[in-house]
Scaffold this motif. Sequence first.
Motif, PDB file in Angstrom:
ATOM      1  N   ILE A   8       0.840  -1.200   0.000  1.00  0.00           N
ATOM      2  CA  ILE A   8       0.000   0.000   0.000  1.00  0.00           C
ATOM      3  C   ILE A   8       0.875   1.250   0.000  1.00  0.00           C
ATOM      4  O   ILE A   8       1.931   1.284   0.630  1.00  0.00           O
ATOM      5  N   CYS A   9       0.412   2.262  -0.712  1.00  0.00           N
ATOM      6  CA  CYS A   9       1.076   3.570  -0.688  1.00  0.00           C
ATOM      7  C   CYS A   9       0.052   4.630  -0.271  1.00  0.00           C
ATOM      8  O   CYS A   9      -0.994   4.769  -0.914  1.00  0.00           O
ATOM      9  N   ILE A  10       0.351   5.364   0.805  1.00  0.00           N
ATOM     10  CA  ILE A  10      -0.501   6.453   1.277  1.00  0.00           C
ATOM     11  C   ILE A  10       0.170   7.770   0.909  1.00  0.00           C
ATOM     12  O   ILE A  10       1.347   7.979   1.230  1.00  0.00           O
ATOM     13  N   GLU A  11      -0.565   8.650   0.237  1.00  0.00           N
ATOM     14  CA  GLU A  11      -0.035   9.960  -0.141  1.00  0.00           C
ATOM     15  C   GLU A  11      -0.975  11.060   0.335  1.00  0.00           C
ATOM     16  O   GLU A  11      -2.191  10.968   0.156  1.00  0.00           O
ATOM     17  N   ASN A  12      -0.387  12.092   0.937  1.00  0.00           N
ATOM     18  CA  ASN A  12      -1.148  13.288   1.315  1.00  0.00           C
ATOM     19  C   ASN A  12      -0.320  14.516   0.973  1.00  0.00           C
ATOM     20  O   ASN A  12       0.917  14.481   1.040  1.00  0.00           O
ATOM     21  N   ILE A  55       5.867  -0.729   7.976  1.00  0.00           N
ATOM     22  CA  ILE A  55       6.167   0.431   7.123  1.00  0.00           C
ATOM     23  C   ILE A  55       7.494   0.172   6.424  1.00  0.00           C
ATOM     24  O   ILE A  55       8.500  -0.138   7.073  1.00  0.00           O
ATOM     25  N   SER A  56       7.512   0.303   5.120  1.00  0.00           N
ATOM     26  CA  SER A  56       8.754   0.115   4.369  1.00  0.00           C
ATOM     27  C   SER A  56       9.466   1.441   4.106  1.00  0.00           C
ATOM     28  O   SER A  56      10.693   1.477   3.979  1.00  0.00           O
ATOM     29  N   SER A  57       8.707   2.539   4.013  1.00  0.00           N
ATOM     30  CA  SER A  57       9.333   3.858   3.822  1.00  0.00           C
ATOM     31  C   SER A  57       8.334   4.957   4.170  1.00  0.00           C
ATOM     32  O   SER A  57       7.121   4.760   4.069  1.00  0.00           O
ATOM     33  N   PHE A  58       8.877   6.097   4.591  1.00  0.00           N
ATOM     34  CA  PHE A  58       8.057   7.275   4.892  1.00  0.00           C
ATOM     35  C   PHE A  58       8.903   8.487   4.513  1.00  0.00           C
ATOM     36  O   PHE A  58       9.938   8.742   5.107  1.00  0.00           O
ATOM     37  N   SER A  59       8.458   9.216   3.495  1.00  0.00           N
ATOM     38  CA  SER A  59       9.262  10.330   2.991  1.00  0.00           C
ATOM     39  C   SER A  59       8.374  11.542   2.720  1.00  0.00           C
ATOM     40  O   SER A  59       7.168  11.419   2.515  1.00  0.00           O
ATOM     41  N   LEU A 103       3.854   7.474   2.496  1.00  0.00           N
ATOM     42  CA  LEU A 103       4.108   6.365   3.416  1.00  0.00           C
ATOM     43  C   LEU A 103       3.777   5.054   2.709  1.00  0.00           C
ATOM     44  O   LEU A 103       2.650   4.868   2.219  1.00  0.00           O
ATOM     45  N   ASN A 104       4.754   4.178   2.623  1.00  0.00           N
ATOM     46  CA  ASN A 104       4.566   2.846   2.018  1.00  0.00           C
ATOM     47  C   ASN A 104       4.589   1.784   3.111  1.00  0.00           C
ATOM     48  O   ASN A 104       5.483   1.767   3.959  1.00  0.00           O
TER      49      ASN A 104
END
Length: 231
Positions: free
Chosen positions: A62-66, A101-105, A125-126
């Motif tokens: 999953i990829c969360i984008e805001n 969580i694999s990444s948060f940028s 956030l992935n």
Amino acid sequence: MKTYKLKLILTFILILLSFMALLLNINGRITTYAVNFENEPTLEIIGKSNIEVNADSAEVFICIENVDMNLSVSKDKSQEQFNQAKQALINIGIDADDIKISSFSTNPSYDYSSGKTLIGYFAILNFSYKLFDLEKYEESIDALIDAGITDINYVNFSLSNANEVYQTALNNALEQAIENAKNLLEKDAITVLNIEEESNFYTPLLYKNSSMNENIDTTVEICASVKIVCK
């Protein structure tokens, strides 16, 4: 005198017996190696087997984008959305250790159509979660939707007993190679001189999804190939 003649006769008999034994031994070795198969033709042939089975586990990505003009706001939105999704997944029985969580940028986004204008800050956030019971797949999707997530990146399906299935495919490939060789050589039986494994892999299904409402194909294909030399 008689004793001397008797000794000569016995000595002659022993020499004769030794000579005959030597001849028999030589003849035996000749018989053993008399057949030569070097000129008999051989054949190299490949056998293949593909087995399709249903996966029994999966990992959903999953990829969360805001985006917001305030960096802290965009970060907080993505983090909060993840927390909601994680709790929803835990509520349906997914272990918290299997949600990671694999990444948060974060990065700024600019509009270059009229110069360089900041249009906001993205917080990306992935994360992924593992399913060891695929019957929970649809339930997990509903949990994500309730948390405001409407898209998933992709799903990796896998098979826990892939090695066992591969061994079956390998045996099937060998049987196919032998049967093909019999047909080509027009024989009821062949002699296999060498067996070489050509490949050793299985392919997990990679599925990209944008609607989250489509039926998912959970088929995993396992392939094997062998080459035999026979006569």
